[in-house]
Design an enzyme around this catalytic site. Structure first.
Site, short mmCIF file in Angstrom:
data_model
loop_
_atom_site.label_atom_id
_atom_site.label_comp_id
_atom_site.label_asym_id
_atom_site.label_seq_id
_atom_site.Cartn_x
_atom_site.Cartn_y
_atom_site.Cartn_z
CB SER A 149 -0.88 0.02 1.25
OG SER A 149 -1.47 1.29 1.43
CE1 TYR A 200 -3.15 -2.03 6.00
CE2 TYR A 200 -2.77 0.28 5.47
CZ TYR A 200 -3.15 -1.00 5.09
OH TYR A 200 -3.51 -1.25 3.78
#
Length: 254
Positions: A112, A137
């Site tokens: 990501s 994350y």
């Protein structure tokens, strides 16, 4: 292609399987139980694939959890680093011999753009001293890019190439743990986010594009090579993360 879907929720998997067969016309698709938060499940899945399949030409490490409340996997890893990195690291390790025999072959790690805000905390990889769900994350997504970099180097000359991917902001259940205000913000930007079909395009590109046959270890976005963070290009950090991952998973992978 023969497609094997590794899925945690077999009820959802069966529904998705029927939909994909209907839309694609490809009958050669199966689903198997795979929980990336449990090394026992990963080992059982890999054993089944290794014993039942003649080849694996493309491995797509696509599972993910995002900004969830603090929790641990069955093996005691913080959930995000555990599923997003450790689970994929172990799965790839267990399938690598079959993948090498299946050359030309490719491994795609879905990361990501959030990796750009991440740092690897080797002294507290499981966020036990303090937990910030967004930082955890980003750490896990940075780990995906560093894993790609290390793996590409180790597989040079084998005919197996490796790619890291930013799929875009995609309309999936990955958003489920966002706060109320964050959910509202996502609704506002929904028109510029991607559908699951659009979000899959860069992964598909890295899986099959002929022009990438000689490329490996790079990061892609919108079906093109993209820039990643400076930390994501740190070979020393990539190696240290590799060594720590092997130690924590109790595996030897040189």
């Amino acid at each position: 292609a023969r497609v094997i879907m590794g899925c945690r929720d077999m009820e959802k998997a069966d529904a998705a399987l029927k939909e994909i067969i209907k839309l694609s016309g490809n009958q050669n698709i199966i689903s198997k139980k795979l929980d990336l938060a449990d090394s026992k499940s990963i080992k059982e899945f890999a054993q089944a694939v290794n014993s039942e399949e003649k080849q694996v030409n493309i491995l797509i490490n696509n599972a993910g959890v995002m900004v969830c409340p603090y929790g641990k996997t069955a093996d005691g890893f913080e959930m995000q680093i555990g599923v997003n990195h450790m689970g994929h690291f172990l799965l790839t390790f267990l399938l690598i011999d079959l993948i090498k025999k299946s050359t030309p072959a490719r491994i795609i790690n879905v990361s990501s753009m959030a990796h750009k805000w991440g740092n690897i905390n080797l002294d507290d990889i499981n966020s036990e001293k303090s937990y910030d769900k967004s930082k955890a994350y980003s750490q896990s997504k940075l780990a995906n890019v560093l894993f790609t970099r290390s793996l590409a180097k180790k597989l040079q000359g084998t005919g197996v190439t490796v790619y890291a991917v930013h799929p875009g902001v995609v309309q999936t259940e990955l958003w489920r743990h966002l706060s109320g205000p964050q959910q509202a913000a996502m609704c506002l930007i929904r028109p510029i986010t991607k559908t699951p079909v659009q979000g899959a395009q860069t992964t598909i590109y890295c899986s099959v594009a002929p022009e990438l046959e000689t490329e490996t270890g790079k990061y892609y976005s919108d079906c093109a090579s993209a820039s990643c963070s400076n930390v994501a290009m740190d070979d020393d950090m990539a190696q240290r993360l590799w060594d720590l991952s092997c130690q924590m998973l109790n595996i030897m992978w040189d």
